[in-house]
Motif scaffolding. Structure first.
Motif, PDB file in Angstrom:
ATOM      1  N   MET A   1       0.839  -1.183   0.082  1.00  0.00           N
ATOM      2  CA  MET A   1      -0.085  -0.053   0.051  1.00  0.00           C
ATOM      3  C   MET A   1       0.798   1.124   0.122  1.00  0.00           C
ATOM      4  O   MET A   1       2.086   1.478   0.497  1.00  0.00           O
ATOM      5  CB  MET A   1      -0.985   0.072   1.242  1.00  0.00           C
ATOM      6  N   LYS A  54      -4.373   1.618  -1.345  1.00  0.00           N
ATOM      7  CA  LYS A  54      -3.621   0.728  -2.066  1.00  0.00           C
ATOM      8  C   LYS A  54      -3.261   0.861  -3.492  1.00  0.00           C
ATOM      9  O   LYS A  54      -4.038   1.637  -4.308  1.00  0.00           O
ATOM     10  CB  LYS A  54      -4.660  -0.481  -2.217  1.00  0.00           C
ATOM     11  N   GLU A  55      -2.097   0.276  -4.115  1.00  0.00           N
ATOM     12  CA  GLU A  55      -1.635   0.697  -5.346  1.00  0.00           C
ATOM     13  C   GLU A  55      -2.839   0.553  -6.392  1.00  0.00           C
ATOM     14  O   GLU A  55      -2.689   1.277  -7.514  1.00  0.00           O
ATOM     15  CB  GLU A  55      -0.370  -0.285  -5.679  1.00  0.00           C
ATOM     16  N   SER A  56      -3.502  -0.569  -6.224  1.00  0.00           N
ATOM     17  CA  SER A  56      -4.503  -0.850  -7.427  1.00  0.00           C
ATOM     18  C   SER A  56      -5.654   0.291  -7.282  1.00  0.00           C
ATOM     19  O   SER A  56      -6.520  -0.034  -8.394  1.00  0.00           O
ATOM     20  CB  SER A  56      -5.092  -2.200  -7.299  1.00  0.00           C
ATOM     21  N   GLU A  57      -5.617   0.962  -6.304  1.00  0.00           N
ATOM     22  CA  GLU A  57      -6.600   2.073  -6.580  1.00  0.00           C
ATOM     23  C   GLU A  57      -6.309   3.478  -6.968  1.00  0.00           C
ATOM     24  O   GLU A  57      -6.987   4.466  -6.828  1.00  0.00           O
ATOM     25  CB  GLU A  57      -7.181   2.486  -5.020  1.00  0.00           C
ATOM     26  N   GLU A  82       7.081  -0.975 -14.881  1.00  0.00           N
ATOM     27  CA  GLU A  82       7.097  -2.469 -15.145  1.00  0.00           C
ATOM     28  C   GLU A  82       6.106  -3.102 -15.807  1.00  0.00           C
ATOM     29  O   GLU A  82       4.723  -2.829 -15.458  1.00  0.00           O
ATOM     30  CB  GLU A  82       7.272  -3.222 -13.542  1.00  0.00           C
ATOM     31  N   ARG A  83       6.238  -3.653 -17.010  1.00  0.00           N
ATOM     32  CA  ARG A  83       4.973  -4.087 -17.769  1.00  0.00           C
ATOM     33  C   ARG A  83       4.845  -5.720 -17.670  1.00  0.00           C
ATOM     34  O   ARG A  83       5.956  -6.367 -17.882  1.00  0.00           O
ATOM     35  CB  ARG A  83       5.197  -3.553 -19.129  1.00  0.00           C
ATOM     36  N   ALA A  84       3.755  -6.228 -17.224  1.00  0.00           N
ATOM     37  CA  ALA A  84       3.572  -7.628 -17.390  1.00  0.00           C
ATOM     38  C   ALA A  84       2.480  -7.598 -18.384  1.00  0.00           C
ATOM     39  O   ALA A  84       1.975  -6.883 -19.126  1.00  0.00           O
ATOM     40  CB  ALA A  84       3.238  -8.208 -16.065  1.00  0.00           C
ATOM     41  N   GLU A  85       2.197  -9.244 -18.585  1.00  0.00           N
ATOM     42  CA  GLU A  85       1.090  -9.417 -19.416  1.00  0.00           C
ATOM     43  C   GLU A  85      -0.254  -8.707 -19.505  1.00  0.00           C
ATOM     44  O   GLU A  85      -0.644  -8.167 -20.277  1.00  0.00           O
ATOM     45  CB  GLU A  85       0.767 -10.969 -19.501  1.00  0.00           C
ATOM     46  N   LEU A  86      -0.599  -8.561 -18.272  1.00  0.00           N
ATOM     47  CA  LEU A  86      -2.059  -7.901 -17.819  1.00  0.00           C
ATOM     48  C   LEU A  86      -2.088  -6.622 -17.252  1.00  0.00           C
ATOM     49  O   LEU A  86      -2.825  -5.713 -17.274  1.00  0.00           O
ATOM     50  CB  LEU A  86      -3.108  -8.930 -17.180  1.00  0.00           C
ATOM     51  N   LEU A  87      -0.964  -6.405 -16.334  1.00  0.00           N
ATOM     52  CA  LEU A  87      -0.926  -5.307 -15.478  1.00  0.00           C
ATOM     53  C   LEU A  87       0.366  -4.572 -15.810  1.00  0.00           C
ATOM     54  O   LEU A  87       1.268  -5.319 -16.556  1.00  0.00           O
ATOM     55  CB  LEU A  87      -0.731  -5.644 -14.244  1.00  0.00           C
ATOM     56  N   ALA A  88       0.249  -3.328 -15.179  1.00  0.00           N
ATOM     57  CA  ALA A  88       1.541  -2.557 -15.557  1.00  0.00           C
ATOM     58  C   ALA A  88       1.676  -1.832 -13.878  1.00  0.00           C
ATOM     59  O   ALA A  88       0.631  -1.341 -13.276  1.00  0.00           O
ATOM     60  CB  ALA A  88       1.491  -1.524 -16.577  1.00  0.00           C
ATOM     61  N   GLN A  89       2.890  -1.644 -13.697  1.00  0.00           N
ATOM     62  CA  GLN A  89       3.175  -1.056 -12.241  1.00  0.00           C
ATOM     63  C   GLN A  89       4.149   0.389 -12.457  1.00  0.00           C
ATOM     64  O   GLN A  89       5.109   0.168 -13.060  1.00  0.00           O
ATOM     65  CB  GLN A  89       3.843  -1.847 -11.241  1.00  0.00           C
ATOM     66  N   ILE A 100       3.008   4.354  -5.971  1.00  0.00           N
ATOM     67  CA  ILE A 100       2.815   3.217  -6.884  1.00  0.00           C
ATOM     68  C   ILE A 100       1.537   3.226  -7.462  1.00  0.00           C
ATOM     69  O   ILE A 100       0.452   3.325  -6.731  1.00  0.00           O
ATOM     70  CB  ILE A 100       3.398   2.047  -6.286  1.00  0.00           C
ATOM     71  N   ILE A 102      -0.764   0.584  -9.770  1.00  0.00           N
ATOM     72  CA  ILE A 102      -1.129  -0.543 -10.864  1.00  0.00           C
ATOM     73  C   ILE A 102      -2.234  -0.546 -11.584  1.00  0.00           C
ATOM     74  O   ILE A 102      -3.396  -0.109 -11.039  1.00  0.00           O
ATOM     75  CB  ILE A 102      -0.976  -1.966  -9.768  1.00  0.00           C
TER      76      ILE A 102
ATOM     77  N   GLU B 244       2.186 -11.997 -12.210  1.00  0.00           N
ATOM     78  CA  GLU B 244       2.551 -10.707 -12.595  1.00  0.00           C
ATOM     79  C   GLU B 244       3.777  -9.903 -11.467  1.00  0.00           C
ATOM     80  O   GLU B 244       4.201 -10.506 -10.622  1.00  0.00           O
ATOM     81  CB  GLU B 244       1.532  -9.854 -13.209  1.00  0.00           C
ATOM     82  N   MET B 245       3.218  -8.633 -11.320  1.00  0.00           N
ATOM     83  CA  MET B 245       4.100  -8.053 -10.368  1.00  0.00           C
ATOM     84  C   MET B 245       3.451  -8.031  -8.841  1.00  0.00           C
ATOM     85  O   MET B 245       4.002  -7.308  -7.999  1.00  0.00           O
ATOM     86  CB  MET B 245       4.401  -6.620 -10.833  1.00  0.00           C
ATOM     87  N   MET B 261      -5.070  -9.811  -2.855  1.00  0.00           N
ATOM     88  CA  MET B 261      -3.917  -9.240  -3.677  1.00  0.00           C
ATOM     89  C   MET B 261      -3.151  -8.429  -2.930  1.00  0.00           C
ATOM     90  O   MET B 261      -3.643  -7.537  -2.104  1.00  0.00           O
ATOM     91  CB  MET B 261      -4.449  -8.388  -4.897  1.00  0.00           C
ATOM     92  N   GLU B 266       3.953  -5.098   0.200  1.00  0.00           N
ATOM     93  CA  GLU B 266       2.948  -5.847   1.245  1.00  0.00           C
ATOM     94  C   GLU B 266       3.466  -7.329   1.653  1.00  0.00           C
ATOM     95  O   GLU B 266       3.408  -7.778   2.674  1.00  0.00           O
ATOM     96  CB  GLU B 266       1.583  -5.602   0.886  1.00  0.00           C
TER      97      GLU B 266
END
Lengths: 134, 292
Positions: A1, A54-57, A82-89, A100, A102, B244-245, B261, B266
């Motif tokens: 987070m 949270k990063e995803s928010e 940082e790029r992955a298949e479905l996500l990017a950070q 951060i 995501i 992934e990350m 997640m 974390e």
């Protein structure tokens, strides 16, 4: 987070619902929390708090203009991607802190985000959690 | 009111520790003595029960002195109105369920309480069985019922559920809470399991190095950080998968297993078996009515 240090500037209550205005570096933030009596640290205006989300928010905007309901905007510069298949950070430099985000890889590609670019990180007021600073 | 102020020098395998416990709580409380093994928790229960004599101090229950080293008062265990439940049940193997309970009766006691208690713990159909023909959970129910035969003021529980599997443990936790309420008991639990204490107790004494280091409600004691949110669960990490990350944590919360997640930060410092606190805001949960 993500964790940033902030200072409570004002508290507005409506029943259990609390709106806190927080100063965080040079940005003004709004957080909505449900406040029960035991959370006494919310009472003191001027007290320091941890601002957590949270990063995803964290949504990102580039060349941001127009109106949007999201009040919490952090202007920063992309430090790394940082790029992955479905996500990017995406790591964003924000003053002395980093934020951060995501997001989906697709959005990251569509916006053509690059290291060094200026972006706005957006967080909804009800995604922010406040914790007593210690 | 239960007042305990007792000192006792203990000799353990590693070293000698001086136990000096000062604790008081109200009638009707469900309290816990929490701490690592070897901290002296069981010794405290044994001193309350009169099974072990403190070197000095005073123990009083509702104004009645059970032990006072200066006044030379030391009531024997049978006069102390306590029920004791041990981790290993301590049932008589050569006696049936009913006989185990009857054995606890004293002269003048109304024997009908035996049948009543056997029904209370749901063992009516097993009254004539021997302990060897019972499951672990059933044996512990017998031990609980037996501890209640003498209508104790204080029920003392020494890690009573630690030998049971998770499902049985949470079932018996509910039954314990129910018994505590129904019989208007003051209950003292020794446990090293914060989630058990959260479920059952309204007050905790944290024992460390032979004395009470901290006391308060379970959330005051176990929730270090004060967060202005509404949903807090304590869970145990069962697995960590990288995706992934980010990471997916399988976490046991009560009898449920949920996937959560976690970001790299974390996930840091977490391993299988780590205890974690999960916080979610009051705005997040979506609500679906369950049609009955």
């Amino acid at each position: 987070m993500n964790r940033l240090k902030g200072k409570i500037l004002a508290i507005q209550r409506s029943g259990e619902l609390v709106r806190a205005d927080i100063e965080c570096a040079d940005t003004m933030l709004t957080a909505f929390v449900m406040g029960s009596a035991q959370e006494g640290f919310l009472e003191k205006e001027g007290s320091e708090v941890w601002v957590l989300f949270k990063e995803s928010e964290v949504a990102l905007a580039k060349d941001f203009s127009g109106q949007i309901s999201l009040r919490n905007r952090f202007e920063g510069r992309i430090e790394s991607i940082e790029r992955a298949e479905l996500l990017a950070q995406i790591v964003i430099r924000y003053g002395e802190d980093t934020i951060i985000s995501i997001i989906s890889r697709r959005a990251c590609d569509a916006m053509e985000l690059k290291t060094g670019e200026s972006v706005t990180a957006l967080v909804k007021a009800n995604e922010i959690t406040l914790m007593e600073y210690s | 009111m239960v007042e305990i102020d007792a000192s006792k020098r203990l000799h353990s395998a590693e070293d000698d520790i001086k136990l000096r416990v000062s604790a008081s709580f109200k009638r009707g409380d469900f309290v816990a003595f929490f701490g690592a093994s070897g901290a002296g928790k069981t010794t405290i229960l044994r001193m309350i029960a009169g099974l072990l004599r403190p070197d000095s101090g005073r123990i009083a229950v509702d104004g009645e002195v059970w032990f006072d080293s200066r006044e030379r008062v030391d009531l024997p265990p049978q006069k102390r109105e306590v029920g004791f439940v041990f981790q290993d049940y301590a049932l008589f193997p050569n006696m049936s369920v009913e006989e185990n309970l009857r054995f606890a009766l004293q002269k003048g006691d109304n024997p009908s309480i035996v049948d009543e208690l056997i029904e209370t713990v749901g063992l009516g159909a097993f009254a004539s069985r021997y302990p060897s023909a019972l499951s672990g959970g059933q044996r512990q129910r017998v031990a609980m019922a037996r501890a209640l035969v003498r209508r104790p003021k204080i029920l003392l529980l020494d890690e009573p559920l630690s030998a049971l599997d998770h499902t049985m443990r949470s079932k018996l936790q509910e039954e314990l809470a129910d018994i505590h309420r129904r019989f208007g008991l003051t209950t003292v639990l020794v446990s090293h399991d914060p989630s058990e204490i959260f479920r059952l107790c309204n007050y905790v004494f944290k024992i460390e190095g032979g004395s009470v280091k901290k006391e308060g409600s379970p959330s005051e004691l176990f929730v270090k950080e004060r967060i202005g949110s509404s949903f807090k669960f304590t869970g145990e990490v069962l697995s960590i998968e990288r995706c992934e990350m980010v990471y997916l944590l399988s976490v046991a919360i009560g009898t449920q297993i949920v996937k959560i997640m976690a970001t790299k930060k974390e996930r840091e410092g977490l391993k299988i078996g780590s205890r974690i606190q999960i916080v979610s805001k009051a705005f997040h949960p979506m609500i679906f009515k369950i049609e009955s």
